[in-house]
Design a protein around this motif. Structure first.
Motif, short mmCIF file in Angstrom:
data_model
loop_
_atom_site.label_atom_id
_atom_site.label_comp_id
_atom_site.label_asym_id
_atom_site.label_seq_id
_atom_site.Cartn_x
_atom_site.Cartn_y
_atom_site.Cartn_z
N ARG A 53 0.83 -1.21 0.00
CA ARG A 53 0.00 0.00 0.00
C ARG A 53 0.87 1.26 0.00
O ARG A 53 0.51 2.26 -0.63
CB ARG A 53 -0.92 -0.02 1.22
CG ARG A 53 -1.89 -1.19 1.21
CD ARG A 53 -2.83 -1.14 2.39
NE ARG A 53 -3.68 -2.33 2.43
CZ ARG A 53 -4.74 -2.48 3.21
NH1 ARG A 53 -5.07 -1.52 4.05
NH2 ARG A 53 -5.44 -3.59 3.18
N VAL A 54 1.99 1.20 0.71
CA VAL A 54 2.89 2.35 0.75
C VAL A 54 3.43 2.67 -0.64
O VAL A 54 3.46 3.84 -1.07
CB VAL A 54 4.05 2.09 1.73
CG1 VAL A 54 5.10 3.21 1.64
CG2 VAL A 54 3.53 1.96 3.16
N SER A 72 -2.47 8.96 -0.09
CA SER A 72 -1.96 8.44 1.18
C SER A 72 -2.20 6.94 1.26
O SER A 72 -3.11 6.40 0.60
CB SER A 72 -2.64 9.14 2.36
OG SER A 72 -3.98 8.70 2.49
N ARG A 73 -1.39 6.26 2.07
CA ARG A 73 -1.60 4.82 2.21
C ARG A 73 -2.93 4.51 2.87
O ARG A 73 -3.52 3.46 2.64
CB ARG A 73 -0.45 4.18 2.99
CG ARG A 73 -0.26 4.66 4.40
CD ARG A 73 1.01 4.07 5.00
NE ARG A 73 1.28 4.56 6.33
CZ ARG A 73 0.82 4.00 7.44
NH1 ARG A 73 0.04 2.94 7.36
NH2 ARG A 73 1.12 4.51 8.62
N PHE A 74 -3.44 5.44 3.67
CA PHE A 74 -4.76 5.25 4.29
C PHE A 74 -5.86 5.32 3.23
O PHE A 74 -6.83 4.57 3.28
CB PHE A 74 -4.99 6.30 5.37
CG PHE A 74 -3.94 6.27 6.46
CD1 PHE A 74 -3.93 5.26 7.40
CD2 PHE A 74 -2.97 7.26 6.52
CE1 PHE A 74 -2.96 5.22 8.40
CE2 PHE A 74 -1.99 7.22 7.51
CZ PHE A 74 -1.98 6.21 8.44
N GLY A 80 -5.86 2.10 1.37
CA GLY A 80 -6.56 1.08 2.16
C GLY A 80 -8.07 1.19 2.02
O GLY A 80 -8.76 0.18 1.85
N ARG A 81 -8.57 2.42 2.07
CA ARG A 81 -10.02 2.62 1.93
C ARG A 81 -10.48 2.25 0.53
O ARG A 81 -11.58 1.71 0.34
CB ARG A 81 -10.39 4.07 2.25
CG ARG A 81 -10.27 4.41 3.74
CD ARG A 81 -10.97 5.72 4.06
NE ARG A 81 -10.34 6.87 3.39
CZ ARG A 81 -9.33 7.58 3.90
NH1 ARG A 81 -8.84 7.25 5.10
NH2 ARG A 81 -8.83 8.59 3.24
N MET A 82 -9.64 2.53 -0.47
CA MET A 82 -10.00 2.17 -1.85
C MET A 82 -10.07 0.66 -2.03
O MET A 82 -10.96 0.16 -2.75
CB MET A 82 -8.98 2.79 -2.82
CG MET A 82 -9.05 4.31 -2.91
SD MET A 82 -7.76 5.00 -3.96
CE MET A 82 -8.31 4.47 -5.58
N LEU A 83 -9.17 -0.07 -1.40
CA LEU A 83 -9.21 -1.54 -1.50
C LEU A 83 -10.48 -2.07 -0.84
O LEU A 83 -11.12 -3.01 -1.35
CB LEU A 83 -7.97 -2.14 -0.85
CG LEU A 83 -6.65 -1.90 -1.60
CD1 LEU A 83 -5.47 -2.37 -0.76
CD2 LEU A 83 -6.65 -2.62 -2.95
N GLU A 84 -10.86 -1.49 0.30
CA GLU A 84 -12.10 -1.90 0.96
C GLU A 84 -13.30 -1.58 0.08
O GLU A 84 -14.25 -2.37 -0.02
CB GLU A 84 -12.22 -1.19 2.30
CG GLU A 84 -11.18 -1.62 3.33
CD GLU A 84 -11.24 -0.79 4.59
OE1 GLU A 84 -12.07 0.14 4.65
OE2 GLU A 84 -10.45 -1.06 5.52
N GLU A 85 -13.29 -0.40 -0.57
CA GLU A 85 -14.37 -0.01 -1.46
C GLU A 85 -14.46 -0.94 -2.66
O GLU A 85 -15.55 -1.30 -3.12
CB GLU A 85 -14.15 1.43 -1.93
CG GLU A 85 -15.22 1.97 -2.86
CD GLU A 85 -16.55 2.22 -2.16
OE1 GLU A 85 -17.57 2.37 -2.86
OE2 GLU A 85 -16.57 2.26 -0.92
#
Length: 311
Positions: free
Chosen positions: A25-26, A35-37, A40-45
């Motif tokens: 993710r980094v 941002s890596r956060f 992360g949210r995009m992968l969850e979406e």
């Protein structure tokens, strides 16, 4: 996040970079300026939208859900429930023996000492093997029934494999009396095998049923009609090696002083203790052995697994 083709393309790109290209993710954040956060949210979406779909593929012929249910229900380290076309003892023996052979490399390391009891299913397993990952194999119980189905036959087959040191027991599983058993245990070859019981690290064990009768031990010539009747009155429904067990999982030590086999305490000390048994006539016995806590794993069939879970 907006729902539309541009958004979906961006989500799919991030998902492909992470799951297919193996990027962290980094790293994706650095390449995209996000941002890596956010990544992360995009992968969850992407999961929520169905852009990422996960498929859990089990080994063909194995029921994954039943295997996991068995493992959790009985507190086991290992459980395998094999899918069978028909619910018969003969079908279970053939299939489970083959599966047990395929599991050897997963269960046994080169430094392990493998112990085996007798049984038709384990004989099927032995016929399938062409090599062993370990070098020492110990017979855990004397001859219980016909020689072609005994632990001695299992050991004979495995001893023919390359670089295998066998520890056979050339004696009956049960003797007529305790004095005879003590004399047999003093014989050098048998004593050497019995002394190896405490060194065994992986045990593959057949399970015999006393109610209904489907046990090599029950037909042992040294077990009299009086012996069988007495054990049945005490509630014995199963055996593993020479350890007899009730429905509640209670061990009955009636024949211990007459038996040439690994003892209950020694079996419990083995790191991995895998039962290999299935079929309609063995279900009650398997349930009893599982209730006793003698096993850390079970290889059975899906029909039997459902009965074990329903009981």
């Amino acid at each position: 996040m907006d729902v539309g083709p541009l958004s979906n393309v961006q989500l799919a790109h991030v998902a492909r970079e992470h799951y297919i290209q193996g990027k962290s993710r980094v790293r994706i954040a650095e390449e995209t300026g996000l941002s890596r956060f956010k990544i992360g949210r995009m992968l969850e979406e992407a999961v929520a939208r169905g852009i990422i779909r996960f498929e859990i593929v089990s080994t063909p012929g194995i029921d994954l859900d039943l295997s996991m249910q068995l493992k959790h229900r009985y507190g086991l380290e290992h459980a395998v429930a094999a899918e069978l076309p028909v619910d018969t003892d003969a079908e279970a023996q053939a299939a489970l023996g083959t599966i047990a052979a395929s599991l050897i490399d997963e269960l046994v390391d080169p430094e392990d000492i493998l112990g085996l009891t007798s049984g038709r299913t384990l004989n099927v397993m032995a016929r399938q093997l062409r090599s062993l990952p370990c070098r020492a194999v110990v017979q855990l119980a004397g001859v219980a029934g016909p020689i072609q189905e005994s632990g001695l036959e299992v050991i004979r087959r495995l001893a023919s494999l390359p670089d295998v040191q066998p520890w056979p027991i050339y004696a009956s599983l049960v003797m007529s009396d305790a004095q005879t058993a003590r004399g047999v245990l003093r014989q050098p070859g048998i004593r050497s095998a019995v002394e190896m019981f405490d060194e065994v690290t992986v045990a593959l064990c057949a399970i015999g049923s006393w109610a209904p009768p489907n046990s090599l031990m029950m037909v042992n010539p040294a077990i009299t009609d009086e012996d069988r009747a007495r054990l049945l009155r005490q509630g014995v429904v199963a055996e593993i090696a020479s350890t007899t067990i009730t429905d509640q999982g209670t061990v009955v030590e009636d024949l211990d002083d007459r038996s040439i086999a690994i003892r209950e305490g020694q079996l419990r000390a083995v790191r991995s203790r895998i039962g290999v048994a299935g079929g309609p006539s063995k279900t009650r016995a398997i349930r009893a052995v599982l209730a006793s806590g003698l096993l850390t794993g079970i290889v059975t069939d899906a029909f039997t697994a459902r009965r074990l879970l329903a009981g």
